[in-house]
Scaffold this motif. Sequence first.
Motif, PDB file in Angstrom:
ATOM      1  N   ASP A   2       1.405  -1.054  -0.053  1.00 29.51           N
ATOM      2  CA  ASP A   2      -0.096  -0.323  -0.375  1.00 29.51           C
ATOM      3  C   ASP A   2       0.870   1.232   0.032  1.00 29.51           C
ATOM      4  N   ARG A   5       2.150   1.877  -3.496  1.00 28.74           N
ATOM      5  CA  ARG A   5       1.485   2.407  -4.568  1.00 28.74           C
ATOM      6  C   ARG A   5       0.872   3.669  -3.689  1.00 28.74           C
ATOM      7  N   THR A   6       1.081   4.254  -2.839  1.00 27.99           N
ATOM      8  CA  THR A   6       0.828   5.374  -2.346  1.00 27.99           C
ATOM      9  C   THR A   6       1.199   6.219  -2.406  1.00 27.99           C
ATOM     10  N   GLY A  91       1.849   1.040 -11.586  1.00 24.57           N
ATOM     11  CA  GLY A  91       0.744   1.388 -10.808  1.00 24.57           C
ATOM     12  C   GLY A  91       0.351  -0.054 -11.316  1.00 24.57           C
ATOM     13  N   ARG A  92      -0.505  -0.233 -12.558  1.00 23.33           N
ATOM     14  CA  ARG A  92      -1.647  -0.709 -13.418  1.00 23.33           C
ATOM     15  C   ARG A  92      -0.631  -3.067 -12.629  1.00 23.33           C
ATOM     16  N   ASP A  95      -1.495  -2.827  -9.266  1.00 21.14           N
ATOM     17  CA  ASP A  95      -2.853  -2.671  -9.010  1.00 21.14           C
ATOM     18  C   ASP A  95      -3.558  -4.486  -8.989  1.00 21.14           C
ATOM     19  N   ALA A  98      -1.991  -6.117  -6.480  1.00 22.01           N
ATOM     20  CA  ALA A  98      -3.188  -6.230  -4.867  1.00 22.01           C
ATOM     21  C   ALA A  98      -4.227  -7.159  -5.154  1.00 22.01           C
ATOM     22  N   ALA A  99      -5.243  -7.080  -6.517  1.00 23.65           N
ATOM     23  CA  ALA A  99      -6.312  -7.934  -6.127  1.00 23.65           C
ATOM     24  C   ALA A  99      -6.312  -9.349  -5.900  1.00 23.65           C
TER      25      ALA A  99
END
Length: 140
Positions: A2, A5-6, A91-92, A95, A98-99
């Motif tokens: 996190d 990503r942030t 970023g993609r 993401d 993470a999913a």
Amino acid sequence: MDDLRTGLGRRQLRDDTLAAHCLAFCDALTTHHEGEDDGMFAQLLRERPDLADTVTKLEQDHGLIASILTQVRQLADRALEARGPDLETIGRELDGLAAIMESHFRYEERSIGEALDAEGDDTEWADTVLRFGEQVRPGL
């Protein structure tokens, strides 16, 4: 993850910091999954062969996650080589990772947890699989 990503979204991390964090995260997650695949899952199947389908699914997830981690490593390596990362692409990837990890961990906890909870108070097999009570030697 996190934090990565942030920081990426806010462009708060320098390229070398982002790359170092990505590489450290990738290495830690890879080591974790290799430990499960080669150690804990193998022992779990010896004790609970009825969990073979669950373990197969988890190992397939590990392969998918490893593929994404390879992409993240390559992007991080480019940042370290001063070619600059494609922040949108990183970023993609994060993401997607993470999913998949969220789904993977929920499935792992639910499927293995339920099977283990069904064993009742007998934790002898868990002690064997998870090696509770073993003296852990420094450096191992």
